[in-house]
Design a protein around this motif. Structure first.
Motif, mmCIF file in Angstrom:
data_model
loop_
_atom_site.group_PDB
_atom_site.id
_atom_site.type_symbol
_atom_site.label_atom_id
_atom_site.label_comp_id
_atom_site.label_asym_id
_atom_site.label_seq_id
_atom_site.Cartn_x
_atom_site.Cartn_y
_atom_site.Cartn_z
ATOM 1 N N CYS A 18 61.491 -104.357 60.853
ATOM 2 C CA CYS A 18 60.640 -103.383 60.180
ATOM 3 C C CYS A 18 59.950 -102.441 61.154
ATOM 4 O O CYS A 18 59.294 -101.479 60.742
ATOM 5 C CB CYS A 18 59.586 -104.099 59.336
ATOM 6 N N LEU A 28 63.263 -107.819 50.942
ATOM 7 C CA LEU A 28 62.017 -107.656 51.689
ATOM 8 C C LEU A 28 61.876 -108.804 52.684
ATOM 9 O O LEU A 28 62.351 -109.915 52.442
ATOM 10 C CB LEU A 28 60.822 -107.661 50.729
ATOM 11 N N ALA A 29 61.156 -108.524 53.769
ATOM 12 C CA ALA A 29 61.048 -109.500 54.852
ATOM 13 C C ALA A 29 60.233 -110.729 54.464
ATOM 14 O O ALA A 29 60.546 -111.845 54.880
ATOM 15 C CB ALA A 29 60.435 -108.842 56.086
ATOM 16 N N GLY A 30 59.167 -110.527 53.700
ATOM 17 C CA GLY A 30 58.312 -111.653 53.322
ATOM 18 C C GLY A 30 59.091 -112.722 52.567
ATOM 19 O O GLY A 30 59.128 -113.889 52.981
ATOM 20 N N PRO A 31 59.737 -112.340 51.446
ATOM 21 C CA PRO A 31 60.568 -113.308 50.732
ATOM 22 C C PRO A 31 61.656 -113.931 51.618
ATOM 23 O O PRO A 31 61.901 -115.136 51.523
ATOM 24 C CB PRO A 31 61.174 -112.466 49.607
ATOM 25 N N ASN A 59 61.656 -114.603 54.786
ATOM 26 C CA ASN A 59 61.053 -115.640 55.624
ATOM 27 C C ASN A 59 60.734 -116.887 54.817
ATOM 28 O O ASN A 59 60.986 -118.010 55.260
ATOM 29 C CB ASN A 59 59.778 -115.104 56.276
ATOM 30 N N SER A 98 60.439 -113.725 43.444
ATOM 31 C CA SER A 98 59.860 -112.616 44.200
ATOM 32 C C SER A 98 59.160 -111.671 43.238
ATOM 33 O O SER A 98 59.624 -111.464 42.116
ATOM 34 C CB SER A 98 60.951 -111.838 44.943
ATOM 35 N N GLN A 99 58.073 -111.087 43.669
ATOM 36 C CA GLN A 99 57.361 -110.165 42.795
ATOM 37 C C GLN A 99 57.349 -108.747 43.336
ATOM 38 O O GLN A 99 56.690 -107.878 42.780
ATOM 39 C CB GLN A 99 55.936 -110.674 42.534
ATOM 40 N N GLY A 100 58.072 -108.524 44.429
ATOM 41 C CA GLY A 100 58.222 -107.160 44.934
ATOM 42 C C GLY A 100 56.962 -106.563 45.534
ATOM 43 O O GLY A 100 56.755 -105.343 45.475
ATOM 44 N N SER A 101 56.116 -107.397 46.143
ATOM 45 C CA SER A 101 54.936 -106.855 46.828
ATOM 46 C C SER A 101 55.404 -106.060 48.037
ATOM 47 O O SER A 101 56.099 -106.586 48.897
ATOM 48 C CB SER A 101 54.027 -107.993 47.309
ATOM 49 N N SER A 102 55.026 -104.795 48.092
ATOM 50 C CA SER A 102 55.511 -103.967 49.195
ATOM 51 C C SER A 102 54.498 -102.899 49.532
ATOM 52 O O SER A 102 53.654 -102.541 48.713
ATOM 53 C CB SER A 102 56.847 -103.323 48.825
ATOM 54 N N TYR A 134 54.014 -106.294 67.414
ATOM 55 C CA TYR A 134 54.765 -105.249 68.125
ATOM 56 C C TYR A 134 54.318 -103.849 67.712
ATOM 57 O O TYR A 134 54.693 -102.870 68.347
ATOM 58 C CB TYR A 134 56.278 -105.411 67.917
ATOM 59 N N GLU A 160 52.992 -113.914 47.827
ATOM 60 C CA GLU A 160 53.826 -112.807 48.297
ATOM 61 C C GLU A 160 52.942 -111.585 48.464
ATOM 62 O O GLU A 160 52.692 -110.842 47.525
ATOM 63 C CB GLU A 160 54.962 -112.548 47.312
ATOM 64 N N SER A 177 51.844 -107.955 50.485
ATOM 65 C CA SER A 177 52.620 -106.793 50.906
ATOM 66 C C SER A 177 52.736 -106.763 52.422
ATOM 67 O O SER A 177 51.761 -107.006 53.132
ATOM 68 C CB SER A 177 51.950 -105.519 50.399
ATOM 69 N N TYR A 178 53.923 -106.459 52.893
ATOM 70 C CA TYR A 178 54.131 -106.441 54.338
ATOM 71 C C TYR A 178 54.816 -105.169 54.815
ATOM 72 O O TYR A 178 55.859 -104.779 54.300
ATOM 73 C CB TYR A 178 54.966 -107.647 54.783
ATOM 74 N N PRO A 226 54.794 -103.382 59.105
ATOM 75 C CA PRO A 226 54.195 -103.686 60.420
ATOM 76 C C PRO A 226 52.764 -103.178 60.620
ATOM 77 O O PRO A 226 51.977 -103.869 61.273
ATOM 78 C CB PRO A 226 55.169 -103.037 61.411
ATOM 79 N N ALA A 258 55.247 -110.609 58.241
ATOM 80 C CA ALA A 258 56.023 -111.160 57.127
ATOM 81 C C ALA A 258 55.385 -112.471 56.678
ATOM 82 O O ALA A 258 55.448 -112.837 55.506
ATOM 83 C CB ALA A 258 57.465 -111.360 57.537
ATOM 84 N N LYS A 259 54.783 -113.186 57.620
ATOM 85 C CA LYS A 259 53.946 -114.337 57.267
ATOM 86 C C LYS A 259 52.501 -113.916 57.492
ATOM 87 O O LYS A 259 52.025 -113.865 58.626
ATOM 88 C CB LYS A 259 54.292 -115.545 58.134
#
Lengths: 566, 566
Positions: free
Chosen positions: A42, A300-303, A305, A325-329, B368, B423, B425-426, B428, B433-434
């Motif tokens: 990302c 998405l990266a969160g899901p 992981n 997943s709930q699509g938090s972005s 990063y 979940e 929002s992520y 950078p 992601a965590k």
């Protein structure tokens, strides 16, 4: 136990580390086609734009560091050619010398990710057309910019990667044009919310072609020509293709794994595929949407992981379930933040889910403390139970905070009544005693319990113009003079009580102010005097934002007023 | 219906506005003793420090604006002298001319707030000793600073107001000393978390006298002398007294209303007092703690506003219930953010609530991407169910976001298992992601399910020194050289597997690293090889922070190493 993991980014790397923590004795092998493992996927656009300056920052983990800490055998530039479930082995090619070998497994985790869509258009293979997925792609674009000092870029696609690249190329001094097939950028948010993003992009000097398809590319004397539909062309020095991603699942398909929509890998809630001992995680798998309950793709990266961790847990004998997943972005766009969680109107309609919505426009922190800015919050909720279904926020400071609070509320199954009651931390530099999330709750409950009836920007064009309804603008003289809905009567809220005689009590009153707050008060005054009245959700500001930056005809092919041909 | 409201800030002003919105015909009178209504109570320190420059910003609402918008009769400088429940009236004195009058009511709302504690100490009435509650107090301090250009200030009390004043007076160039009776500042957080605040205050040049009581004041040639216990004195040009607040309830008491602890007003969940038609809201009322279920005092603006709304709803015939306060609070301290929600260890012990805890130290956003900083998160949870009981965070960017997510989780009754799954929002610039909240969940679940056993900084002094246990530091050579726990064996985690033979398998191993993450991995390696091992929660960093900025003797009278006598 021997575990082989295909793909060493997000889901794969997480699974490897978790496996080792749970089983010191397992043999763990990660096969990664690219030259890098567990890289900062990302962060790639920010290296191109120069915000991240040290290329080492993109690749904090190396095969060596992974080996040292986790005793995991990471093999980069090792591409899996085939999975053989009956033998429980994979065929691998060393990209360094082209030789192949078989690797057996007891358990296999697929984390192949998704690849950028690259449609078969004329001229698509021109060397100035780039996609962005890997570290190698990043260095390629970075080098191109350094060596060629491009002045103009066309970014095809107005999603996360497209807009992040638009920002980063702008930072580098390029003149950027974004071309988007739909009538809006950022599909996680609805069209009306995206209109605020359109306005901001224009403000930042990014040109926008909405409702425009790319039909091909051709070399030109002065650069590369991007050919749009309707005969228009855009000439630039480089093109970024960012029209979405597609699950990379040819291996899964050839191995006979059950597939989901758009070629994704079907898994159960333990991340198990249809073939025993094969798990799959990340952008390539089909997940259940936490709100709709339907199967969907949410790369998405969160899901990814979380799924990697769950696969590892299950392989090690635990019982761990992925609940959807709930699509938090969230997107950073220059100084703006665009965020979403749960479902938007489009998704609700597609899923056949009944909803109501409120638009609130509230300050990031106490307005008397310097630096506050307003954010637009759109909250979707069940019109019977009040359960929160989704939220979208466009603004600046504190947007990410509120979307995360709302994401937590959705995960907990909270209602808009709960949003009213949330006790969030308050001090003037951080929030208001009534947080934007509380305000969204108040507004929604007022609608739910009938305290106020509302109408929306898209209802305005349909209001009868025959004099059978009253349109009332309750803002100040200055605000009204700067622009208003045609045909509105103008009475500032603070003098409304004295001017009630000017309003025909037999006609419904459609009230607006700037953001919807004063007009809500006006509605309560009018209701108290027996009027049938309606509050414009989001106010004139939101109505005008849509009008100026998208328009009221929301059919996808509508060419946006912002399009500036070059 | 005629409603009289005593007190026109937070709760009272909210109640008045909500009442009007629900009932256009009610007669609403607000009686406010000070000269201002609905003022920016929480902003007052920032006007003194100059962050808020325009005094008008503190008083956005005036009696006139309230009248215009809400048709509410706001009478400032009108002090209620007595409530006569049997006549349903109040006796009011006009402070302008001293005349009194009776005002009848159908419904009465008390929102008197809380007043600064002003102990009966020798010299307490010196003109250079200030408290801060009202706009008038603010102007008084502001004027004093402008006219006298003080160089040194003593702030008595290390709570919200005390530390906000310490910051703001420092901004004005004063040398500030904070005196606190307890062995820590900021009682919403635990002693160990406060030690990080102590270190930061020192860093910002604020002197700190912990465990020090003020015994009196006396004039001196070179200013005002503050006399501490043990014969110490501090000479300064001004003193801010900020040792807490006490409910202002003499009216309620004299009217015969049932009182709660510390003289507060007892109310039910509809905000009704013990006498019909009299409601009470805000800092003066006793509330139920959302987590412990016990009655308590939580004087915060957020709850006050919610209570005002609820009282108004009930008066207007709705059924609205206050479900308790959870003490969500946040402090800005220079660039630091200190936040808490739910209960801390002290509160859990007092309430007899069993708990376990984890300390995590995680980055505000992807490391990063530039600008990330770590935050210390302390999470308390039920050792059986895993239900989240409380959280405290000390750090910089993104602390307010995480405390609000945790506040929402507590309100929803979530467990640490739920925190793992949130979940959020992520991207950078905003998170990893965590997320830190996920990380707190992971750490807690690892403890709950036995994946790792942990020990804490306060366990270290009690570890046997007879060689019966192994202390192991798993950090790098450089980190170890900068400081370590006495008697630790040093083996960096990345070479631990090769050095296992140096560890006696018959002895328990107490492992630490810098923050607790690498030592967790080391524990998993050791567990995999049959060792009985324990992870230092929060790592050496947290241990050392306590050691250097408070010490291990946590008895309240302990004089802190930071105390710099002047």
């Amino acid at each position: 136990m021997k575990v082989v993991i295909i793909g060493g980014v997000a889901g794969g790397a997480t699974a490897a580390a978790r496996l080792r923590r749970l089983d010191e004795n397992a043999q763990i092998i990660v096969l990664e086609r690219s030259g890098y493992v567990s890289y900062a996927n990302c962060g790639l656009p920010y290296y191109i734009g120069g915000t991240i300056q040290n290329e080492k920052a993109l690749t904090l983990q190396t095969p060596e560091s992974f080996k040292r800490r986790f005793n995991v055998d990471v093999r980069v530039q090792n591409e899996v050619l085939a999975i053989r479930p009956e033998q429980k082995s994979v065929t691998v090619r060393r990209l360094s010398d082209g030789t192949t070998y078989e690797e057996s497994y007891d358990k296999l985790i697929l984390s192949p990710g998704a690849k950028p869509v690259r449609p078969n258009l004329p001229g698509i293979n021109h060397e100035r057309i780039f996609t962005l997925r890997s570290v190698e792609d990043t260095f390629r674009i970075h080098r191109f910019v350094e060596e060629n000092a491009p002045k103009r870029a066309v970014v095809v696609g107005g999603g996360f990667i497209g807009l992040e690249m638009a920002e980063n190329l702008t930072h580098l001094g390029l003149s950027v044009t974004v071309v988007e097939r739909l009538n809006q950028v950022m599909s996680p948010i609805d069209y009306d919310m995206a209109c605020g993003v359109h306005a901001y992009l224009k403000d930042k000097g990014v040109s926008l072609f909405l409702g425009s398809s790319v039909e091909g590319f051709e070399p030109a004397d002065d650069g590369l020509r991007t050919i749009l539909d309707k005969g228009r062309t855009l000439t630039s020095d480089m093109v970024i293709l960012a029209i979405g991603v597609t699950p990379e699942t040819h291996l899964a398909k050839e191995a006979g794994l059950r597939l989901g929509q758009r070629g994704s890998i079907a898994v159960n809630d333990r991340m198990e595929t249809s073939i025993p001992d094969i798990y799959a995680v990340g952008d390539a798998v089909e997940v259940r949407h936490f709100v709709t309950g339907s199967e969907t793709l949410i790369p998405l990266a969160g899901p990814a992981n979380k799924q990697g961790r769950i696969a590892a847990d299950n392989i090690c004998g635990r019982d761990s379930r992925y609940k959807g997943s709930q699509g938090s972005s969230v997107l950073k766009l220059f100084d703006m933040t665009v965020a979403a969680t749960g479902i938007n109107e489009d998704a609700a309609k597609k899923a056949g889910i009944e909803y109501d919505k409120v638009i609130t426009f509230t300050a990031s922190h106490a307005t008397y403390y310097p630096g506050a800015s307003n954010m637009t919050v759109k909250t979707l909720f069940d019109p019977q139970s009040g359960k929160v279904l989704g939220a979208q926020i466009v603004g600046f400071e504190g947007v990410d905070k509120r979307i995360d609070v709302l994401a937590t509320a959705i995960r907990a199954g909270m209602t808009v009544y709960d949003l009213e009651e949330l006790e969030l931390s308050y001090a003037p530099p951080y929030s208001s005693a009534k947080d934007p999330v509380n305000m969204a709750g108040f507004a929604a409950v007022n609608v739910l319990d009938g305290t106020v009836k509302q109408y929306h920007w898209h209802d305005v064009p349909a209001l009868p113009k025959d004099g059978s309804v009253t349109l009332l603008d309750t803002r100040t003289d200055e605000e009204y003079a700067r622009g208003h809905i045609d045909g509105t009567l103008h009475i500032p809220v603070d003098v409304l009580r004295e001017h009630l005689s000017e309003l025909d009590p037999s006609k419904p009153v459609y009230v607006n102010c700037q953001s919807g707050l004063r007009s809500y008060i006006a509605c309560r005054i009018l209701s108290g005097h027996g009027y049938d009245c309606y509050n414009l959700s989001g106010g004139w500001r939101f109505y005008d934002l849509v009008k100026q930056n998208g328009g009221f005809d929301t059919a996808p092919a509508h060419p946006c007023g912002l399009a500036i041909e070059k």
